[in-house]
Design an enzyme around this catalytic site. Sequence first.
Site, PDB file in Angstrom:
ATOM      1  N   CYS A  42      74.059  26.428  78.023  1.00 19.51           N
ATOM      2  CA  CYS A  42      75.234  27.099  77.465  1.00 19.51           C
ATOM      3  C   CYS A  42      75.235  28.717  77.568  1.00 19.51           C
ATOM      4  N   CYS A  47      78.954  27.799  79.309  1.00 22.66           N
ATOM      5  CA  CYS A  47      80.143  28.342  78.608  1.00 22.66           C
ATOM      6  C   CYS A  47      79.881  29.812  78.542  1.00 22.66           C
ATOM      7  N   LYS A  50      80.521  31.305  82.065  1.00 19.23           N
ATOM      8  CA  LYS A  50      81.941  30.807  82.635  1.00 19.23           C
ATOM      9  C   LYS A  50      82.958  31.521  81.966  1.00 19.23           C
ATOM     10  N   TYR A 176      85.972  18.952  84.237  1.00 16.32           N
ATOM     11  CA  TYR A 176      85.910  20.266  83.364  1.00 16.32           C
ATOM     12  C   TYR A 176      85.561  21.463  84.414  1.00 16.32           C
ATOM     13  N   GLU A 180      88.236  24.275  85.967  1.00 19.55           N
ATOM     14  CA  GLU A 180      87.982  25.661  85.135  1.00 19.55           C
ATOM     15  C   GLU A 180      87.642  26.727  86.434  1.00 19.55           C
ATOM     16  N   HIS A 434     105.860  33.657  62.247  1.00 26.27           N
ATOM     17  CA  HIS A 434     106.687  34.078  63.118  1.00 26.27           C
ATOM     18  C   HIS A 434     106.411  35.583  63.560  1.00 26.27           C
ATOM     19  N   GLU A 439     103.190  28.466  65.755  1.00 25.62           N
ATOM     20  CA  GLU A 439     104.245  27.994  64.854  1.00 25.62           C
ATOM     21  C   GLU A 439     105.062  26.690  65.083  1.00 25.62           C
TER      22      GLU A 439
HETATM   23  P1  FAD Z   1      70.543  22.403  77.646  1.00 26.19           P
HETATM   24  O1  FAD Z   1      71.341  23.583  77.003  1.00 26.19           O
HETATM   25  O2  FAD Z   1      70.733  22.233  79.188  1.00 26.19           O
HETATM   26  O3  FAD Z   1      69.051  22.678  77.411  1.00 26.19           O
HETATM   27  C1  FAD Z   1      67.995  21.907  77.874  1.00 26.19           C
HETATM   28  C2  FAD Z   1      66.793  22.739  77.986  1.00 26.19           C
HETATM   29  O4  FAD Z   1      65.629  21.881  78.385  1.00 26.19           O
HETATM   30  C3  FAD Z   1      66.931  23.545  79.237  1.00 26.19           C
HETATM   31  O5  FAD Z   1      66.562  24.953  78.721  1.00 26.19           O
HETATM   32  C4  FAD Z   1      65.816  23.084  80.352  1.00 26.19           C
HETATM   33  O6  FAD Z   1      65.340  24.370  81.082  1.00 26.19           O
HETATM   34  C5  FAD Z   1      64.865  22.658  79.401  1.00 26.19           C
HETATM   35  N1  FAD Z   1      63.818  21.462  79.951  1.00 26.19           N
HETATM   36  C6  FAD Z   1      64.401  20.520  80.656  1.00 26.19           C
HETATM   37  N2  FAD Z   1      63.363  19.947  80.841  1.00 26.19           N
HETATM   38  C7  FAD Z   1      62.070  20.347  80.378  1.00 26.19           C
HETATM   39  C8  FAD Z   1      60.891  20.000  80.078  1.00 26.19           C
HETATM   40  N3  FAD Z   1      60.323  19.008  80.675  1.00 26.19           N
HETATM   41  N4  FAD Z   1      60.105  20.622  79.351  1.00 26.19           N
HETATM   42  C9  FAD Z   1      60.508  21.809  78.742  1.00 26.19           C
HETATM   43  N5  FAD Z   1      61.689  22.236  78.749  1.00 26.19           N
HETATM   44  C10 FAD Z   1      62.597  21.498  79.755  1.00 26.19           C
HETATM   45  N6  FAD Z   1      80.289  23.191  76.557  1.00 26.19           N
HETATM   46  C11 FAD Z   1      81.152  23.737  75.648  1.00 26.19           C
HETATM   47  O7  FAD Z   1      80.952  23.216  74.468  1.00 26.19           O
HETATM   48  N7  FAD Z   1      81.994  24.284  76.045  1.00 26.19           N
HETATM   49  C12 FAD Z   1      82.120  24.955  77.335  1.00 26.19           C
HETATM   50  O8  FAD Z   1      82.701  25.858  77.377  1.00 26.19           O
HETATM   51  C13 FAD Z   1      81.177  24.652  78.164  1.00 26.19           C
HETATM   52  N8  FAD Z   1      80.993  25.337  79.420  1.00 26.19           N
HETATM   53  C14 FAD Z   1      80.153  24.600  80.374  1.00 26.19           C
HETATM   54  C15 FAD Z   1      80.186  25.252  81.744  1.00 26.19           C
HETATM   55  C16 FAD Z   1      79.184  24.946  82.597  1.00 26.19           C
HETATM   56  C17 FAD Z   1      79.503  25.491  83.998  1.00 26.19           C
HETATM   57  C18 FAD Z   1      78.319  23.687  82.431  1.00 26.19           C
HETATM   58  C19 FAD Z   1      77.376  23.562  83.290  1.00 26.19           C
HETATM   59  C20 FAD Z   1      78.233  23.463  81.212  1.00 26.19           C
HETATM   60  C21 FAD Z   1      79.338  23.694  79.938  1.00 26.19           C
HETATM   61  N9  FAD Z   1      79.081  23.212  78.713  1.00 26.19           N
HETATM   62  C22 FAD Z   1      80.188  23.610  77.947  1.00 26.19           C
HETATM   63  C23 FAD Z   1      78.370  22.184  78.416  1.00 26.19           C
HETATM   64  C24 FAD Z   1      77.163  22.715  77.684  1.00 26.19           C
HETATM   65  O9  FAD Z   1      76.509  23.766  78.222  1.00 26.19           O
HETATM   66  C25 FAD Z   1      75.973  21.650  77.358  1.00 26.19           C
HETATM   67  O10 FAD Z   1      76.625  20.465  76.708  1.00 26.19           O
HETATM   68  C26 FAD Z   1      74.873  22.104  76.506  1.00 26.19           C
HETATM   69  O11 FAD Z   1      74.165  23.124  77.091  1.00 26.19           O
HETATM   70  C27 FAD Z   1      74.068  20.962  76.276  1.00 26.19           C
HETATM   71  O12 FAD Z   1      72.945  21.772  75.459  1.00 26.19           O
HETATM   72  P2  FAD Z   1      71.524  20.895  75.512  1.00 26.19           P
HETATM   73  O13 FAD Z   1      70.595  21.366  74.348  1.00 26.19           O
HETATM   74  O14 FAD Z   1      71.559  19.197  75.472  1.00 26.19           O
HETATM   75  O15 FAD Z   1      70.904  21.170  76.834  1.00 26.19           O
HETATM   76  P1  NDP Z   2      83.036  15.707  84.661  1.00 26.74           P
HETATM   77  O1  NDP Z   2      82.213  14.632  84.329  1.00 26.74           O
HETATM   78  O2  NDP Z   2      83.957  16.335  83.708  1.00 26.74           O
HETATM   79  O3  NDP Z   2      83.708  15.955  86.175  1.00 26.74           O
HETATM   80  C1  NDP Z   2      83.127  15.070  87.204  1.00 26.74           C
HETATM   81  C2  NDP Z   2      84.087  14.965  88.341  1.00 26.74           C
HETATM   82  O4  NDP Z   2      83.392  14.533  89.567  1.00 26.74           O
HETATM   83  C3  NDP Z   2      85.327  13.912  88.019  1.00 26.74           C
HETATM   84  O5  NDP Z   2      86.501  14.736  88.470  1.00 26.74           O
HETATM   85  C4  NDP Z   2      84.841  12.805  88.709  1.00 26.74           C
HETATM   86  O6  NDP Z   2      85.745  11.739  89.109  1.00 26.74           O
HETATM   87  C5  NDP Z   2      84.247  13.457  89.924  1.00 26.74           C
HETATM   88  N1  NDP Z   2      83.234  12.587  90.653  1.00 26.74           N
HETATM   89  C6  NDP Z   2      82.178  12.124  90.028  1.00 26.74           C
HETATM   90  N2  NDP Z   2      81.504  11.263  90.993  1.00 26.74           N
HETATM   91  C7  NDP Z   2      82.154  11.569  92.321  1.00 26.74           C
HETATM   92  C8  NDP Z   2      81.856  10.843  93.394  1.00 26.74           C
HETATM   93  N3  NDP Z   2      80.920  10.154  93.781  1.00 26.74           N
HETATM   94  N4  NDP Z   2      82.739  11.403  94.350  1.00 26.74           N
HETATM   95  C9  NDP Z   2      83.732  12.021  94.120  1.00 26.74           C
HETATM   96  N5  NDP Z   2      83.901  12.469  92.915  1.00 26.74           N
HETATM   97  C10 NDP Z   2      83.386  12.161  91.834  1.00 26.74           C
HETATM   98  O7  NDP Z   2      81.689  16.892  85.190  1.00 26.74           O
HETATM   99  P2  NDP Z   2      81.536  18.356  85.330  1.00 26.74           P
HETATM  100  O8  NDP Z   2      80.513  18.459  86.235  1.00 26.74           O
HETATM  101  O9  NDP Z   2      82.696  18.906  85.476  1.00 26.74           O
HETATM  102  O10 NDP Z   2      81.204  18.871  83.847  1.00 26.74           O
HETATM  103  C11 NDP Z   2      80.005  18.175  83.378  1.00 26.74           C
HETATM  104  C12 NDP Z   2      80.046  18.116  81.896  1.00 26.74           C
HETATM  105  O11 NDP Z   2      79.745  19.388  81.215  1.00 26.74           O
HETATM  106  C13 NDP Z   2      81.575  17.712  81.288  1.00 26.74           C
HETATM  107  O12 NDP Z   2      81.599  16.372  81.256  1.00 26.74           O
HETATM  108  C14 NDP Z   2      81.621  18.490  79.999  1.00 26.74           C
HETATM  109  O13 NDP Z   2      80.993  17.558  79.046  1.00 26.74           O
HETATM  110  C15 NDP Z   2      80.828  19.933  80.269  1.00 26.74           C
HETATM  111  N6  NDP Z   2      81.618  20.924  80.522  1.00 26.74           N
HETATM  112  C16 NDP Z   2      82.268  21.432  79.393  1.00 26.74           C
HETATM  113  C17 NDP Z   2      83.180  22.518  79.486  1.00 26.74           C
HETATM  114  C18 NDP Z   2      83.904  22.967  78.366  1.00 26.74           C
HETATM  115  O14 NDP Z   2      83.878  22.604  77.259  1.00 26.74           O
HETATM  116  N7  NDP Z   2      85.011  23.603  78.572  1.00 26.74           N
HETATM  117  C19 NDP Z   2      83.532  23.144  80.960  1.00 26.74           C
HETATM  118  C20 NDP Z   2      82.241  22.551  81.882  1.00 26.74           C
HETATM  119  C21 NDP Z   2      81.553  21.524  81.610  1.00 26.74           C
HETATM  120  P3  NDP Z   2      86.481  10.897  88.157  1.00 26.74           P
HETATM  121  O15 NDP Z   2      87.141  11.405  87.183  1.00 26.74           O
HETATM  122  O16 NDP Z   2      87.321  10.014  89.114  1.00 26.74           O
HETATM  123  O17 NDP Z   2      85.221  10.086  87.775  1.00 26.74           O
END
Ligand code: FAD
Ligand code: NDP
Length: 449
Positions: A42, A47, A50, A176, A180, A434, A439
């Site tokens: 994140c 997050c 992004k 997502y 985005e 307003h 609203e």
């Molecule tokens: P992470 O934050 O991924 O942390 C896992 C950590 O574990 C990492 O630092 C990794 O290096 C470490 N790790 C892995 N394996 C090991 C190991 N064996 N030993 C030690 N360390 C290890 N969510 C939202 O709510 N709002 C958003 O706007 C949003 N935008 C997103 C945009 C993008 C591009 C992406 C990819 C995700 C977004 N998400 C968003 C999703 C959000 O980032 C994740 O749901 C969240 O970070 C999950 O937290 P976590 O603690 O499970 O894992």
């Molecule tokens: P998502 O699960 O949101 O979307 C994955 C997309 O890939 C879907 O459109 C899916 O299609 C498609 N897809 C999956 N497999 C295939 C395949 N084999 N061939 C073609 N298309 C495929 O994952 P994201 O990677 O966008 O994001 C990962 C997660 O991170 C999200 O689910 C969300 O939880 C979190 N996130 C949250 C954000 C936020 O809160 N604003 C922003 C970014 C990430 P289909 O729908 O048909 O299965």
Amino acid sequence: MTDSYDLITLGAGSGGVAASRRAALHGARVAIVEAGRVGGTCVLRGCVPKKLLMYAAQFGDALGQARGYGWSLGEPRFEMARWAAAKAAETARLEGVYRQMLAASGVTLVEGWGRLDGPGRVRVGERVLQAPHVLLATGSAPVRDSVPGIEHCATSNELLDLDRIPPTVAVIGAGYIAVEFASMLARLGSKVALYFRGAQPLRGFDEMLRTAAAAELQAAGVELHPGLVPQRVRRLEGRFLLELGDERVRGFDWVLNATGRRPNTEGLGLEAAGVRVGADGAVAIDAALHTTARGVYAIGDVTNRRNLTPVAIAEGRALADSLFGGTPREVDLSRVPSAVFMLPPIASVGPAEAQARAEGRTLKVFETDFRPMKQAFIGGAERTRIKLLVDAVSDRVLAVHMIGADAPEIVQSLAVALSAGATKADFDRTLAMHPTAAEEFVLLREPVR
Ligand code: FAD
Ligand code: NDP
């Protein structure tokens, strides 16, 4: 060397840090193991960066609109390299804040790759840590095998480190990340084409939002290709060729693989430890966040349920309170608010209309669609759409859906009302503020169905 703790957390991302700090607050001795940078997805590649890129894209819209409000401006130009440098500085600052927070809480940070090494044991290189409780919070990573050749393509990780905006971009997927980044890239200067297998983007969201999202992407110049996923991606002389079937091939400067993420479970010694991993690669847990191995728990993306930062944090805190605070509790994931930070943004809390009907609810649906004042003044086309789902039997508001400026800010506040069990009658007797877009939520009179 052997170190003993009450809790060892694998992964210093959103969930791991929250759980560890809360456990330490309850007096537990905690070690957190991190293989990469402290802060996780994140903060470093999700997050936060992004949303900083979304703000950059939003300025593009604002500069255009400013002219309609009487401003004279030169020709604006976006420099991705300057944004990327500022972003790197900001994420480094945040990583420092996270390290300080861990230290201030008395949590021991152990840097390196952690793996389970027998009951209550975690190995990090030569070092062995011991604790009766081990928490898996290792997050997720982009899928790289969804389409043949997609392993050559960039993911959101690389996008956020680009130093220039590619002239042409193919985005594969329509979740997502795809939506985005397609929305942002189109505003920052790319010609974007979105390839996805569904009929509409954003599976799982309310149909009104999905239809509106498609329309807004098209209005921003994004080409939509529903029902079309490349059969293969080839790399040729620095460009990418998408094989689209029927001998159709199309070249792009850059391709974003946005086909989903998969839990990080490899190399953790899970099988030997008796931790069951499901078919989707996720660590299986019960309602108390316990895995199938005694004393091993999992939270956040590695469990692949609602992969959102607030969920990982809430689970981490609940687990720490349950284990060390004397207040066992579970996290209710039945009403998780969520936003898609496209422009204009989407936000929802509660089920989509189709889902609520499938659950057997009798609904009253309230909807409105308007051109906000800020747009109307300059002849802009962008519209705001809102929807309330009300249980026709109890009058409880079940869901709020919105696409339009500030939707995430508005819906986050309304989520409190829904948690408190607000009825439509409560919305009706709330005075409007307003002139605002919000609203409209208290001015909906007649159901549309
Ligand atoms: P992470 O934050 O991924 O942390 C896992 C950590 O574990 C990492 O630092 C990794 O290096 C470490 N790790 C892995 N394996 C090991 C190991 N064996 N030993 C030690 N360390 C290890 N969510 C939202 O709510 N709002 C958003 O706007 C949003 N935008 C997103 C945009 C993008 C591009 C992406 C990819 C995700 C977004 N998400 C968003 C999703 C959000 O980032 C994740 O749901 C969240 O970070 C999950 O937290 P976590 O603690 O499970 O894992
Ligand atoms: P998502 O699960 O949101 O979307 C994955 C997309 O890939 C879907 O459109 C899916 O299609 C498609 N897809 C999956 N497999 C295939 C395949 N084999 N061939 C073609 N298309 C495929 O994952 P994201 O990677 O966008 O994001 C990962 C997660 O991170 C999200 O689910 C969300 O939880 C979190 N996130 C949250 C954000 C936020 O809160 N604003 C922003 C970014 C990430 P289909 O729908 O048909 O299965």
